[in-house]
Design a protein around this motif. Structure first.
Motif, short mmCIF file in Angstrom:
data_model
loop_
_atom_site.label_atom_id
_atom_site.label_comp_id
_atom_site.label_asym_id
_atom_site.label_seq_id
_atom_site.Cartn_x
_atom_site.Cartn_y
_atom_site.Cartn_z
N CYS A 162 6.48 1.34 6.58
CA CYS A 162 7.65 1.53 7.43
C CYS A 162 7.18 2.26 8.67
O CYS A 162 6.16 2.96 8.64
CB CYS A 162 8.75 2.31 6.72
SG CYS A 162 8.28 3.97 6.21
N LYS A 188 7.93 -3.42 5.88
CA LYS A 188 7.12 -4.62 5.68
C LYS A 188 6.44 -4.55 4.32
O LYS A 188 6.01 -3.48 3.88
CB LYS A 188 6.09 -4.77 6.79
CG LYS A 188 6.75 -5.04 8.14
CD LYS A 188 5.75 -5.28 9.22
CE LYS A 188 6.49 -5.56 10.54
NZ LYS A 188 5.55 -5.83 11.63
N THR A 244 9.57 -9.10 5.53
CA THR A 244 10.02 -8.05 6.43
C THR A 244 11.49 -7.76 6.14
O THR A 244 12.30 -8.69 6.10
CB THR A 244 9.85 -8.48 7.90
OG1 THR A 244 8.46 -8.75 8.14
CG2 THR A 244 10.30 -7.39 8.85
N ASP A 262 8.21 3.04 13.26
CA ASP A 262 9.18 3.34 14.30
C ASP A 262 9.81 2.08 14.90
O ASP A 262 10.42 2.13 15.95
CB ASP A 262 8.56 4.19 15.40
CG ASP A 262 7.39 3.50 16.08
OD1 ASP A 262 7.03 2.38 15.69
OD2 ASP A 262 6.84 4.10 17.02
N ASP A 263 9.69 0.94 14.21
CA ASP A 263 10.29 -0.30 14.70
C ASP A 263 11.50 -0.72 13.87
O ASP A 263 11.98 -1.84 13.98
CB ASP A 263 9.25 -1.43 14.72
CG ASP A 263 8.63 -1.69 13.37
OD1 ASP A 263 9.01 -1.02 12.37
OD2 ASP A 263 7.75 -2.57 13.29
N ASN A 264 12.00 0.18 13.00
CA ASN A 264 13.15 -0.09 12.13
C ASN A 264 12.88 -1.14 11.06
O ASN A 264 13.81 -1.70 10.49
CB ASN A 264 14.39 -0.51 12.93
CG ASN A 264 15.09 0.66 13.56
OD1 ASN A 264 14.99 1.78 13.08
ND2 ASN A 264 15.79 0.42 14.64
N LEU A 265 11.63 -1.45 10.77
CA LEU A 265 11.29 -2.49 9.81
C LEU A 265 10.53 -1.92 8.63
O LEU A 265 9.70 -1.04 8.77
CB LEU A 265 10.43 -3.57 10.47
CG LEU A 265 11.01 -4.28 11.69
CD1 LEU A 265 9.97 -5.22 12.28
CD2 LEU A 265 12.28 -5.03 11.31
N ALA A 272 14.13 4.85 16.63
CA ALA A 272 13.95 3.83 15.60
C ALA A 272 12.89 4.18 14.57
O ALA A 272 11.87 3.51 14.47
CB ALA A 272 13.62 2.50 16.26
N ASP A 273 13.11 5.21 13.80
CA ASP A 273 12.13 5.57 12.77
C ASP A 273 12.71 5.39 11.38
O ASP A 273 13.84 5.79 11.10
CB ASP A 273 11.72 7.03 12.91
CG ASP A 273 10.79 7.29 14.08
OD1 ASP A 273 10.28 6.32 14.65
OD2 ASP A 273 10.58 8.46 14.40
N ARG A 326 14.91 -6.01 7.31
CA ARG A 326 15.57 -5.54 8.52
C ARG A 326 16.95 -4.97 8.18
O ARG A 326 17.60 -5.45 7.28
CB ARG A 326 15.76 -6.70 9.51
CG ARG A 326 14.48 -7.22 10.08
CD ARG A 326 14.72 -8.48 10.92
NE ARG A 326 13.57 -8.86 11.69
CZ ARG A 326 12.53 -9.54 11.19
NH1 ARG A 326 12.52 -9.89 9.93
NH2 ARG A 326 11.51 -9.84 11.97
#
Length: 141
Positions: free
Chosen positions: A11, A18, A30, A13-16, A39-40, A32
């Motif tokens: 996880c 994986k 992924t 800082d792109d809100n994802l 975005a963390d 979402r």
């Protein structure tokens, strides 16, 4: 990693969130759903059965995902600040299964019980406020 060692979870800082194969490094899935200008995703946890993944973020939510197909199971709220840690409590006792997390809002600790048969969260929900609580680790002895 999951309990089998075949999947790695990340996880950032792109809100994802994986999910990667530990054998060949391929991206498998992924997840979402977290939404925040900051975005963390701060922490993730996998349950003992390897069926659910929980992620906590600065968007003040904990999201629970089904690891078989990547579908969302629950979006849990209980904090006025970002989530700092999240942990499934490892226990073989169905009545004691819970997901616990801490937040930046004064060190609150939230405990959400969940039914492992229906994957419903919330019965017996409890939040308490402690001074400077930032992390939680759950052990079953």
């Amino acid at each position: 990693m999951d309990r089998t060692g075949r999947r790695i979870f990340t996880c950032a800082d792109d809100n994802l969130v994986k999910i990667w194969s530990s054998t060949d490094g391929r991206l498998l899935m992924t997840l979402r759903g977290h939404q925040s200008v900051i975005a963390d995703i701060s922490d993730i946890s996998v349950n003992d059965e390897n069926t659910l993944l929980a992620s906590g973020g600065l968007d003040k939510t904990v999201r629970v995902w089904d690891l078989k197909n990547g579908s969302p199971v629950a979006v849990l709220h209980g904090h006025t600040g970002g989530i700092t840690s999240v942990e499934f409590c490892p226990t073989p006792i169905d009545e004691a299964k819970c997901l616990i997390w801490t937040g930046k809002d004064g060190g609150a600790l939230c405990i959400w019980h969940w039914d492992s048969l229906t994957n419903e969260f919330g019965y017996g929900k409890n939040c308490c406020h402690c001074s400077r609580l930032f992390c939680v680790i759950a052990l079953f002895v």
